[in-house]
Design a protein around this motif. Structure first.
Motif, mmCIF file in Angstrom:
data_model
loop_
_atom_site.group_PDB
_atom_site.id
_atom_site.type_symbol
_atom_site.label_atom_id
_atom_site.label_comp_id
_atom_site.label_asym_id
_atom_site.label_seq_id
_atom_site.Cartn_x
_atom_site.Cartn_y
_atom_site.Cartn_z
ATOM 1 N N GLU A 254 0.842 -1.197 0.000
ATOM 2 C CA GLU A 254 0.000 0.000 0.000
ATOM 3 C C GLU A 254 0.875 1.243 0.000
ATOM 4 O O GLU A 254 1.895 1.295 0.695
ATOM 5 C CB GLU A 254 -0.930 0.024 1.226
ATOM 6 C CG GLU A 254 -1.926 -1.110 1.267
ATOM 7 C CD GLU A 254 -2.794 -1.070 2.524
ATOM 8 O OE1 GLU A 254 -2.917 0.026 3.112
ATOM 9 O OE2 GLU A 254 -3.335 -2.123 2.898
ATOM 10 N N GLY A 256 0.247 5.683 -0.298
ATOM 11 C CA GLY A 256 -0.693 6.785 -0.500
ATOM 12 C C GLY A 256 -0.323 8.010 0.303
ATOM 13 O O GLY A 256 0.654 8.016 1.062
ATOM 14 N N GLU A 268 -7.573 9.886 2.108
ATOM 15 C CA GLU A 268 -6.350 9.299 1.563
ATOM 16 C C GLU A 268 -6.407 9.242 0.045
ATOM 17 O O GLU A 268 -7.394 8.792 -0.543
ATOM 18 C CB GLU A 268 -6.125 7.892 2.112
ATOM 19 C CG GLU A 268 -4.846 7.249 1.589
ATOM 20 C CD GLU A 268 -4.534 5.901 2.203
ATOM 21 O OE1 GLU A 268 -3.501 5.309 1.858
ATOM 22 O OE2 GLU A 268 -5.344 5.438 3.038
ATOM 23 N N SER A 270 -5.014 7.119 -2.468
ATOM 24 C CA SER A 270 -4.366 5.813 -2.539
ATOM 25 C C SER A 270 -3.765 5.609 -3.935
ATOM 26 O O SER A 270 -4.473 5.606 -4.933
ATOM 27 C CB SER A 270 -5.376 4.707 -2.235
ATOM 28 O OG SER A 270 -4.767 3.430 -2.334
ATOM 29 N N ASN A 273 -2.500 -0.261 -4.026
ATOM 30 C CA ASN A 273 -3.208 -1.088 -3.042
ATOM 31 C C ASN A 273 -3.365 -2.503 -3.589
ATOM 32 O O ASN A 273 -4.432 -2.914 -4.011
ATOM 33 C CB ASN A 273 -4.572 -0.475 -2.718
ATOM 34 C CG ASN A 273 -5.254 -1.160 -1.547
ATOM 35 O OD1 ASN A 273 -4.671 -2.030 -0.896
ATOM 36 N ND2 ASN A 273 -6.493 -0.785 -1.279
#
Length: 348
Positions: A254, A256, A268, A270, A273
């Motif tokens: 992940e 972000g 967030e 992102s 992910n």
């Protein structure tokens, strides 16, 4: 009294509608007695039974009341009794018209549309149309025209929104589900149901932090790193450098930017992910490239705000100097204090 009994007998339920609640209640009581259960579960079952009995009684009572009311009612147009009328039309103010008036004013051509219209209008509304020499054909035509007008309005709004969203896309850059309009200093969210919608202004952003999660090659160790920094602190490179010191055998899951707002909330952006992305692989490198761009935008917005504030301060400096000069002339401050303040305001 005999007349009332006749009405109730006429509306008598079929045997399966009359007896099924009691059969169901009997089965529930047998289950409560025979099946092992704690006291709480038995109480829940009893409450369910009580609700079913009450609902069945309430429905019967309401239906009898409606039948009695209808049998006492008269047609609001011709005053004919509705007692033996199987077809009638009920209006919003509980007024009725009989089957003869339904046919006379052409309600029979579209009975479903007629029922919907009657449920939203009073009998006086119908009488106004009748006084103008109109029937339900004219009303139906008005309904269709109104629907077409509303449809055209919705289509125009949809087209306008489509053009606005196309303009936002053309003027913005897209990262992690959000559109960043750099010149207008706005962030738009790309929502599933409503498309692109305004989200926040740049002025509402207070700080950000970079969040990174991953694991090592053997998945024995899961790591989480976060570089926290206000937008006013340092260039983007310093922030990124704090999050990219991992080994080549690490995997990034992940990545972000968590952006904090003035109201205490956050969201967030992102950029990555998914599992098992090699730290030196294309996806991770691309995600870090986007991360650099997002942080550059945020830092650029904050730098612009600072320039505006400095310009404002410099613009107000002459007025402030005059104010302190007056204080010196009045003997409230000394000449040395005035000169020191003057240099401070002029940035000397």
């Amino acid at each position: 009294m005999a007349k009332k009994k006749k009405i109730l007998k006429k509306q008598k339920k079929p045997w399966y509608r009359r007896f099924w609640p009691w059969v169901f209640i009997t089965i529930i009581f047998i289950l409560i007695i025979c099946v092992p259960a704690n006291i709480f579960e038995k109480i829940i079952l009893l409450l369910g039974v009580a609700f079913i009995v009450w609902q069945n009684y309430k429905d019967d009572k309401d239906k009898v009341a409606r039948i009695a009311k209808k049998n006492k009612a008269q047609c609001s147009l011709c005053r004919q009794s509705l007692k033996n009328s199987e077809n009638y039309l009920l209006f919003k103010d509980s007024a009725y018209i009989c089957k003869d008036c339904i046919a006379k004013y052409n309600f029979t051509k579209s009975i479903n549309k007629a029922e919907i219209w009657a449920s939203k209008h009073t009998i006086n509304g119908l009488k106004k149309y009748i006084n103008q020499g109109k029937n339900f054909d004219d009303i139906s035509l008005e309904i269709d025209k109104q629907k077409e007008k509303e449809k055209a309005k919705k289509q125009a709004e949809k087209e306008k929104r489509k053009q606005e969203q196309a303009a936002i896309k053309a003027e913005s850059v897209y990262y992690g589900g959000y559109y960043f309009d750099i010149d207008k200093r706005k962030i738009y969210a790309n929502t599933a149901f409503h498309g692109i919608e305004f989200f926040v202004n740049a002025d509402e952003i207070t700080s950000y932090r970079v969040a990174e999660k991953g694991h090592d090659e053997n998945k024995h160790h899961v790591f989480t790193r976060a570089a926290v920094g206000a937008i006013i602190a340092g260039p983007a490179g310093a922030v990124i450098a704090g999050t990219t010191g991992g080994k080549i055998n690490e995997y990034i899951d992940e990545l972000g930017v968590i952006i904090n707002l003035t109201d205490g909330g956050n969201f967030e952006v992102s950029l990555l992910n998914s599992k098992n992305n090699k730290a030196d692989g294309f996806l991770v490198k691309h995600a870090y490239s986007e991360l650099n761009h997002v942080i550059a935008i945020l830092d650029g917005w904050k730098a612009t705000e600072k320039v505006v504030e400095d310009t404002k301060d410099s613009t107000d400096a002459p007025a402030e100097i005059r104010k302190y000069k007056q204080l010196m002339d009045d003997g409230i401050i000394t000449k040395e204090e005035f000169e020191a303040k003057k240099k401070q305001l002029l940035g000397l």
